[in-house]
Design a protein around this motif. Sequence first.
Motif, mmCIF file in Angstrom:
data_model
loop_
_atom_site.group_PDB
_atom_site.id
_atom_site.type_symbol
_atom_site.label_atom_id
_atom_site.label_comp_id
_atom_site.label_asym_id
_atom_site.label_seq_id
_atom_site.Cartn_x
_atom_site.Cartn_y
_atom_site.Cartn_z
ATOM 1 N N SER A 19 4.954 -3.413 7.722
ATOM 2 C CA SER A 19 5.926 -4.185 6.938
ATOM 3 C C SER A 19 5.226 -5.039 5.893
ATOM 4 O O SER A 19 5.653 -5.111 4.739
ATOM 5 N N GLU A 20 4.132 -5.685 6.299
ATOM 6 C CA GLU A 20 3.384 -6.522 5.359
ATOM 7 C C GLU A 20 2.751 -5.676 4.256
ATOM 8 O O GLU A 20 2.736 -6.070 3.093
ATOM 9 N N LEU A 21 2.247 -4.517 4.602
ATOM 10 C CA LEU A 21 1.684 -3.621 3.584
ATOM 11 C C LEU A 21 2.768 -3.245 2.579
ATOM 12 O O LEU A 21 2.524 -3.221 1.372
ATOM 13 N N GLY A 22 3.968 -2.979 3.082
ATOM 14 C CA GLY A 22 5.094 -2.672 2.193
ATOM 15 C C GLY A 22 5.386 -3.818 1.254
ATOM 16 O O GLY A 22 5.596 -3.608 0.048
ATOM 17 N N ARG A 23 5.395 -5.032 1.784
ATOM 18 C CA ARG A 23 5.633 -6.209 0.935
ATOM 19 C C ARG A 23 4.534 -6.358 -0.111
ATOM 20 O O ARG A 23 4.801 -6.682 -1.261
ATOM 21 N N MET A 24 3.295 -6.123 0.292
ATOM 22 C CA MET A 24 2.174 -6.208 -0.638
ATOM 23 C C MET A 24 2.327 -5.183 -1.764
ATOM 24 O O MET A 24 1.908 -5.420 -2.892
ATOM 25 N N ALA A 31 12.361 0.122 2.984
ATOM 26 C CA ALA A 31 12.085 1.166 1.992
ATOM 27 C C ALA A 31 10.694 1.755 2.213
ATOM 28 O O ALA A 31 10.503 2.977 2.123
ATOM 29 N N PHE A 32 9.725 0.902 2.515
ATOM 30 C CA PHE A 32 8.359 1.375 2.747
ATOM 31 C C PHE A 32 8.307 2.263 3.983
ATOM 32 O O PHE A 32 7.671 3.316 3.972
ATOM 33 N N SER A 33 8.997 1.855 5.032
ATOM 34 C CA SER A 33 9.032 2.639 6.261
ATOM 35 C C SER A 33 9.644 4.022 6.018
ATOM 36 O O SER A 33 9.151 5.029 6.533
ATOM 37 N N GLN A 34 10.697 4.073 5.222
ATOM 38 C CA GLN A 34 11.324 5.357 4.899
ATOM 39 C C GLN A 34 10.369 6.252 4.105
ATOM 40 O O GLN A 34 10.304 7.457 4.325
ATOM 41 N N LYS A 35 9.627 5.663 3.179
ATOM 42 C CA LYS A 35 8.655 6.442 2.410
ATOM 43 C C LYS A 35 7.566 6.988 3.330
ATOM 44 O O LYS A 35 7.115 8.116 3.148
ATOM 45 N N LEU A 36 7.168 6.186 4.320
ATOM 46 C CA LEU A 36 6.183 6.668 5.293
ATOM 47 C C LEU A 36 6.727 7.869 6.059
ATOM 48 O O LEU A 36 6.028 8.863 6.241
ATOM 49 N N ALA A 50 -3.363 0.454 -3.331
ATOM 50 C CA ALA A 50 -4.804 0.186 -3.321
ATOM 51 C C ALA A 50 -5.118 -1.095 -4.081
ATOM 52 O O ALA A 50 -5.873 -1.950 -3.600
ATOM 53 N N GLU A 51 -4.533 -1.239 -5.253
ATOM 54 C CA GLU A 51 -4.770 -2.436 -6.061
ATOM 55 C C GLU A 51 -4.291 -3.694 -5.337
ATOM 56 O O GLU A 51 -4.977 -4.711 -5.311
ATOM 57 N N ALA A 52 -3.127 -3.599 -4.711
ATOM 58 C CA ALA A 52 -2.548 -4.752 -4.014
ATOM 59 C C ALA A 52 -3.371 -5.170 -2.801
ATOM 60 O O ALA A 52 -3.324 -6.320 -2.383
#
Length: 71
Positions: A19-24, A31-36, A50-52
Amino acid sequence: MSVSEQLKILCVKLDVSVSELGRMAGKSPQAFSQKLKRESFTVDELKHIAEATGCKYEGSFVMLNGERVTY
């Protein structure tokens, strides 16, 4: 190894939750979980992640003779 697996390993190494990676990455955790789950990250999104996270993203094809084809 799938992109999702790589991102989960990145989370472990960075000591952050998915979740934190998604926020970053500028995405909601949902949305990030769905993309995963769908494995639907673009190269640009991976570069942004990578940049984040202070990492470098390298995407390339490596031919059997060792020659690299990069974007």
